[in-house]
Design an enzyme around this catalytic site. Structure first.
Site, mmCIF file in Angstrom:
data_model
loop_
_atom_site.group_PDB
_atom_site.id
_atom_site.type_symbol
_atom_site.label_atom_id
_atom_site.label_comp_id
_atom_site.label_asym_id
_atom_site.label_seq_id
_atom_site.Cartn_x
_atom_site.Cartn_y
_atom_site.Cartn_z
ATOM 1 N N GLU A 94 0.886 -1.163 -0.129
ATOM 2 C CA GLU A 94 -0.008 0.156 0.251
ATOM 3 C C GLU A 94 0.827 1.283 0.122
ATOM 4 O O GLU A 94 0.607 2.119 -0.603
ATOM 5 C CB GLU A 94 -0.844 0.046 1.329
ATOM 6 N N ASP A 95 1.842 1.216 1.017
ATOM 7 C CA ASP A 95 2.517 2.757 1.070
ATOM 8 C C ASP A 95 3.724 2.792 0.389
ATOM 9 O O ASP A 95 4.217 3.810 0.424
ATOM 10 C CB ASP A 95 2.747 2.641 2.635
#
Ligand code: MN
Length: 736
Positions: free
Chosen positions: A83-84
C-alpha cells in the site's frame, strides 16, 4: 488493564518464533520479510514520531506471540508495504511466494474499505463485508493485530479520529475477534475502545477494580490454596490461577443487567487447566462435592462447544461469603480460547506435524473454521451449528454482495446485481435519472456485475428520459425491477389518458368537418351505442383506439350517422379494422393471448374448451364481447369460418395456472383413485376436483378430474403418466 510493552524489536520476534518454529527456511522467510519491510519503510514515520517499521515489528511480534505460522508472520511484517511503498509486485512474489503475496494483498484490500459513520446502524454489514472480502482467515488475523497495535498507540491521533476508530473497533473488529475465538485480542480491543469512547466510566470501573484488588486477590489466593489441596489429594496434574475480568465486560454487565459494580457476580474467577477431558469432569466433581454450586450456572461447553470452538466447563460456586466463577479445561482448550484460530494456523503452516491422523484432524477443524469465519450471529446457542453456518454462508457469499457508496454507505444487494440495482437502492429518483456509473473510479457499462467491496458511484442527469425498458432484463433485485415497472406503468397511464383525450378531439374535429352537431353526436348514449357496435369494451377504449389511429375516425362517424348504429359490424368491416396497424407495439393481454395488430380488443379464453399455453388456438370474433380464444379442435367452432382470426400465445408469458378437465376411463380396482391422485401430485398439477363413478356394468369406472396446469407440455406429461396407471384405459381432455 495490564500494561503492555508497546514496542518490540526484531530480536523479540525471533525469541517468540523460535519457541515453536525450527525449520531454517521458515526462519529465513521471517528474517527476509523484516529486512524488506525495514528497507521499504525507510524514511516513513508514524504520528508518534517513531520510524514506521516499529508498527510492523509490533504486528509481527503479536502474531508470533499468538503462535501464528511463518507465512502469516512474514505477511504481518510486510502488511503495509504494497500500500505505502513503491513495490515491484513480481519481485515481491519472487521473494516471498504467492501465498504471502495473497495475504498482504488481502490485508491491503480490507484496509482500503472506508467505513464512515452513518445514521443507519451498519456494523453488521461492515463485519460481513470485512469477512467476505478477506476470504482467508489469516488475512483477518493480521488485520485484527494491525488494528490492535493501532489501538495501543491511538493517543497520538486527534480526538475526533480516536472516537471514530474506537467506535469502529468496538463494533466491527472486536466482534470478529470474538467470533474467531481470540479472546486475548477481543478483550484488549474492547477495553481500549471503551477507554476512548467513555473515559469517565472506564476510569470509574478501573478505579473500583483497583480498590477492591487487594481484597479480591486475598480471597482468590485463599480459594486457590483450598482447591489445590483438594486436587493434590487426588493426584491430578493441573495448573490453577485467578483471573480478572476485563473492564469492558464488567461495564457491559452493569449496563445490561442494570446492576451496580458491587452486584456483578463472578468478579472472582478461577481457572483450572488440566491434561485431559476426563480430568476436567473429575475436578468438577470434587469442586461440586465441596462447595455449593449456584443452580442454573453450570455450563458444559466441552460436550457442547460454542460456535467459535470454545470449550470449557463453567460453574459458579459459593465459598463462605464469596461467589467464584470456575472454569475448567484442558491445555488445548485453553489455547483455543485465548488464541482461537491463530493457534490452528500455526499447525497448518508449521511443519512439525508428524502423524497423518493429527494432520487430518486439524484439516477438518480448519474447514470448520473457514466456514465459521463466514458466519455471524451469537455463539453459544444450541441450534444445529452446521445448518446455521450453511445458511449464513449462503447469506454472505451466494445471496449478497456488499458494495459501497462513495460516502461509505454499505448496500447489500442480491448476487449478480448491477449498478442499476445499486442506484434504485439508493433512491428511486437516482435510478430513474441514472445515465452512467463508475466502479472503483472507472466508468463501466450498466450491466457490470458488482463485487463485494466495490465502491459504486452513479451519474444522474435531469435530462434523462427515464429508465430503459432493457434494464428490466439486466437488473437482479426485485426492488429495482418493481421501480422500473412502476415508472412505465405511470408513463403508460399518462400516455393512455393523452391518447383518449386526443381521440375525443379527433372525433370532434371529424364531426365538425362533416357539419354535424358535436354536442348532439357526443351524447353519452350515442357514444355508448357506437362503442358496443364496434365491439369496444368501454367508451375510453374506443377513444383510445381513435386517438392511436387503430380505428379510422371515419369508420366511427359513419356508424354514428347510420341510424342502425346498434347493428354489429359485418365481416368485411371487421377484417378491415383488424388488418390495420400490424406493426404497432402490443401490450400483453391479460389472458396471455394476443391478436396480431390489435391491442384494443377484449381477448378471453373460452370456457368450453379451456385452452392452455402451447395448445393450437384460434380466435373467434364475437358479436359483443371481443375475441374468444378456442382450441383449434374445439367442436363449438368447427363450423365457423368467417369470424375466425389468427391469435397467438404471448411468449414472454408469466407462468399461470390454467384449469383443465380430464376424463379417465378405467377398470375398477382398489386404490385406483389414490393412484390417480398420486400421479397428479407427482406431476405438480394442482388438484381442484375429482369425481369418480362406477358405471352400471359394475366393472368400469369414470373419473372426472379437474386440475391446474401451467401449459400444454405439462398436461401432455400428466396424461401420459395417467395412462400408465394400472387398469386405466383412456385419458381424454374434455370440452364442455
Ligand atoms: Mn498497519
Amino acid at each position: 488493564m495490564p500494561k503492555k510493552k508497546v514496542n518490540y524489536d526484531f530480536d523479540d520476534i525471533m525469541v517468540e518464533v523460535k519457541k515453536y518454529i525450527q525449520k531454517p527456511e521458515n526462519l529465513e522467510l521471517i528474517q527476509k520479510a523484516y529486512e524488506y519491510a525495514d528497507e521499504k519503510h525507510k524514511g516513513q514515520f508514524r504520528k508518534s514520531g517513531e520510524p514506521y517499521v516499529i508498527h510492523v515489528l509490533n504486528v509481527g511480534y503479536i502474531l508470533a506471540s499468538l503462535r501464528s505460522g511463518p507465512q502469516t508472520i512474514a505477511a504481518g511484517l510486510l502488511h503495509d508495504t504494497i500500500e505505502d511503498c513503491d513495490v515491484d509486485i513480481e519481485e515481491f512474489k519472487r521473494l516471498f511466494g504467492e501465498e504471502v503475496f495473497h495475504l498482504v494483498e488481502g490485508v491491503t484490500k480490507i484496509g482500503n474499505l472506508k467505513f464512515k459513520d452513518e445514521k443507519e446502524y451498519q456494523a453488521e454489514n461492515h463485519r460481513k463485508i470485512f469477512i467476505a472480502m478477506a476470504k482467508d482467515v489469516r488475512v483477518i488475523l493480521i488485520k485484527l493485530v494491525d488494528r490492535l497495535h493501532n489501538m495501543r498507540t491511538l493517543q497520538y491521533m486527534s480526538e475526533e479520529k480516536q472516537m471514530k476508530i474506537a467506535a469502529e473497533t468496538l463494533e466491527v473488529y472486536a466482534p470478529i475477534a470474538h467470533r474467531l475465538g481470540i479472546s486475548e485480542i477481543k478483550n484488549e480491543l474492547e477495553d481500549l475502545s471503551f477507554m476512548y469512547l467513555n473515559r469517565e466510566k472506564y476510569f470509574e470501573i478501573a478505579h473500583l477494580v483497583e480498590k477492591k484488588k487487594a481484597e479480591r486477590d486475598g480471597q482468590v489466593r485463599k480459594m486457590i490454596e483450598e482447591i489445590s489441596a483438594l486436587l493434590d489429594e487426588h493426584h491430578i496434574k493441573y495448573r490453577i490461577f485467578g483471573r480478572s475480568k476485563h473492564l469492558y465486560s464488567i461495564y457491559k454487565k452493569m449496563v445490561s443487567k442494570n446492576k451496580r459494580f458491587e452486584e456483578i457476580l463472578d468478579l472472582l474467577a478461577i481457572r483450572i487447566i488440566c491434561d485431559d477431558v476426563g480430568h476436567c469432569y473429575e475436578i468438577l466433581g470434587y469442586i461440586h462435592a465441596n462447595y455449593r454450586p449456584i443452580p442454573g450456572r453450570f455450563k458444559d461447553y466441552i460436550a457442547m462447544p460454542k460456535m467459535n470452538m470454545y470449550q470449557s466447563l463453567h460453574t459458579t460456586i459459593v465459598a463462605e461469603e464469596n461467589i467464584f466463577e470456575v472454569q475448567i479445561r484442558t491445555e488445548e482448550m485453553d489455547n483455543i480460547a485465548e488464541q482461537g484460530i491463530a493457534a490452528h494456523w500455526a499447525y497448518k503452516e508449521n511443519i512439525s506435524l508428524s502423524h497423518e491422523k493429527e494432520q487430518r484432524e486439524i484439516e477438518e477443524k480448519l474447514t470448520w473454521l473457514k466456514e465459521f469465519t463466514l458466519m455471524s450471529g451469537e455463539d453459544g446457542v444450541s441450534e444445529d451449528a452446521r445448518e446455521y453456518m450453511n445458511l449464513l454462508q449462503k447469506d454472505i457469499f451466494e445471496a449478497n454482495v456488499y458494495v459501497m457508496s462513495p460516502k461509505g454507505r454499505v448496500i447489500a444487494l442480491p448476487n449478480g446485481s448491477t449498478p442499476i440495482d445499486f442506484a434504485y437502492r439508493i433512491h428511486t429518483e437516482v435510478g430513474n435519472k441514472m445515465v452512467g456509473a463508475t466502479i472503483n473510479g472507472a466508468i463501466v457499462p450498466l450491466n457490470t456485475v458488482l463485487k463485494t467491496g466495490d465502491v459504486v458511484s452513479i451519474r444522474t442527469s435531469n435530462q434523462s428520459a427515464g429508465p430503459s425498458e432493457d434494464w428490466l432484463k439486466i437488473v437482479k433485485s426485485t426492488h429495482a425491477r418493481n421501480k422500473i415497472r412502476a415508472f412505465y406503468q405511470k408513463k403508460e397511464i399518462e400516455k393512455k389518458s393523452n391518447d383518449i383525450a386526443k381521440g375525443r378531439e379527433i372525433l370532434a374535429d371529424e364531426l365538425k368537418k362533416r357539419g354535424l352537431n358535436v354536442e348532439e353526436y357526443t351524447e353519452r348514449k350515442k357514444l355508448e351505442a357506437v362503442t358496443g357496435a364496434l365491439t369496444y369494451p368501454s367508451l375510453n377504449d374506443l377513444m383510445y383506439a381513435i386517438g392511436t389511429k387503430s380505428i379510422p375516425v371515419s369508420t366511427v362517424v359513419e356508424r354514428m350517422v347510420n341510424h342502425n348504429s346498434n347493428k354489429p359490424l359485418d365481416n368485411d368491416e371487421l377484417i378491415k379494422m383488424f388488418s390495420r396497424n400490424e406493426n404497432r407495439r402490443r401490450k400483453p393481454s391479460k389472458c396471455g393471448v394476443y391478436v396480431k395488430g390489435i391491442d384494443t380488443m377484449v381477448v378471453n379464453l373460452s370456457a368450453c374448451c379451456k385452452p392452455i399455453p402451447g395448445d393450437s388456438i384460434v380466435g373467434y370474433i364475437t358479436k359483443s364481447s371481443g375475441v374468444k380464444v378456442h382450441r383449434k379442435d374445439c367442436p363449438n367452432i368447427k363450423n365457423e369460418t368467417s369470424r375466425i382470426i389468427d391469435v397467438y400465445w404471448d411468449e414472454g408469458l408469466e407462468e399461470k395456472d390454467y384449469e383443465v378437465t380430464l376424463m379417465i376411463n378405467a377398470t375398477d380396482r382398489s386404490f385406483l383413485l389414490s393412484d390417480i391422485v398420486t400421479i397428479v401430485s407427482q406431476n405438480k398439477a394442482g388438484l381442484i376436483h375429482v369425481d369418480s363413478r362406477v358405471l352400471e356394468d359394475k366393472i368400469s369406472v369414470t373419473t372426472m378430474l379437474s386440475v391446474l396446469v401451467k401449459n400444454a407440455e405439462q398436461l401432455r406429461t400428466l396424461k401420459a403418466n395417467l395412462k400408465k396407471v394400472n387398469s386405466v384405459i383412456s385419458v381424454e381432455r374434455i370440452t364442455q
